[in-house]
Every structure is written in C-alpha cells, then in structure tokens.
Design a protein around this motif. Sequence first.
Motif: not given
Length: 268
Positions: A126-133, A173-181, A165-166, A158-163
């Motif tokens: 992924c690109p290093p931003s929370l955009n449409m891609l 996408n209900p199957k989406l989860h944190i696979e690992g850090l 994903i949630s 990490l907090a913004a990314l978790m939000d």
Amino acid sequence: MAKILALTNQKGGVGKTTSCVNLAASLAATKRRVLLVDLDPQGNATMGCGVDKHELPLSVYDVLVGHAPVRDAIVPSEAAGIEVLPSNGDLTAAEVELINSADSEGALSRALEDLRGDYDFILVDCPPSLNMLTVNALVAADGVIIPMQCEYYALEGLAALMDTISGISSTRNPKLHIEGLLRTMYDPRNSLTVEVSRQLIAHFGNKVYRTVIPRNVRLAEAPSHGLPVIKYDKHSRGAIAYLALAGELIRRQDAGKVRQQPEETAVR
C-alpha cells in the motif's frame, strides 16, 4: 484459496515495501504461489522485483479503472520467483477516476476475487497514506500486516490506522483483521526500541510477530539491484529474518486452519 494480506502503514520509511517484496520472495522460496500487488504509484515494489516500471504495457492502474482484465496486467518476476501486478506513476490518476465510479472502494476486491484459486498468498503493498488506494486494499484483504519501527511516533500513527481498519471492518469488509505487527529496523541496543517493543507486546500480545527485522546493509542494497535480499545475499541477517517471518506466517495460517476444523478432525 489465496490469503490476501495488505501491508500498510501511513507512516513512510518503516520498511513496508521492503517487507512486502522480501516476504513475497521468501514465501515463494517455500514453494508457495505468490502474487505481489503494487498499489503504490512510486512503483518501488515493482522495481524491487526486477520489473521495469517504465516499460509496462499494462499496470494495476488499467485494472482498477477497467481498461484491462487483471490477468493481462500480471507479469512474472524471475528475480523474486513470484508474479507481480505492477505499478507506476499512472496510478496517481486512479484515485480521481475511482471517485466517479459506482463502487470506488471495491475495485481491487473485484479484480482479485477471480485470482484466489491461482495463488497461496496475495500480498498488497500500500502507499504510505490512508487514501482511496489504501482503502481499496483493505476492502480486498483478509488481513493486515503492519510493519513499524519501534519508536514513539510509530505508536501515534498506529492509533489512526487501527481506527481505519476498524471502520472498514464494520462497514465494508467484516473478515478484515490485524494479521500481525512486524517490528522492522530493529536494534535491541536502543532502549527506546526495547520499550516500544514491550508496549506493543503488552497491548497486542501474539499479534506481534516473534520475528524481528534487523537493520541490515544488504536489505538496503538489494532493491538497487532489482532483487529480493534472499537472491542478493541469502546468508545476510535480513534474508534469514524474512525467511523466518515467512515460516512464522505459514505456521500461523496452518494453526488457524486446524482451529477451524471440527474438534474430532483436529484431534486426528
């Protein structure tokens, strides 16, 4: 059926593309069929796999905007032993064009669905931003791998990314989860590194991979040769670390399959 994993972190410089390329090549070294999807307009993962982003007849851009079928855009990477859905600067236009489409967030998911039977793993850089891609990647993915350095600002991002994903998990996408850090550029001599690592484990438990990726000169040199590190210097600490990560990922997946089986089957 392929497991689709998005490697993402809105903070740049954390080893995201390095991890995507080298994890893909390491999984291929274990005889897994792997597709790497480069969803970053910089095309660094494409180049890191030995594919020239300047000489692409088709790219992931053409797939996302509906100009070409996904299989027509996939190219082999002999350097990495995988296949690549490549990217270049054309991808910058995709976000604008996707906004006007009926389902702007599901373009990648639709493209990859027909490929699940062709691969064991599909890794999305992924690109290093929370955009449409990035949103497209998260809507398509089964799980998310978050590469991160063990430093203070990494925890904030990490907090913004978790939000994000949630939010996508609850709406698209209900199957989406944190696979690992994945802890990258790890230096155990640095007290801050050790402390942040401790905090991650305390908060996320076994979601934090046991494997850590060390700072390693060979890892930094390999992309300039268009090679994953296991092909550039298979005896380097970086190569050994990514092979260990591939093994850990496979073991976790196998353990998950056993847990999903009926109890009497799992006992046999």
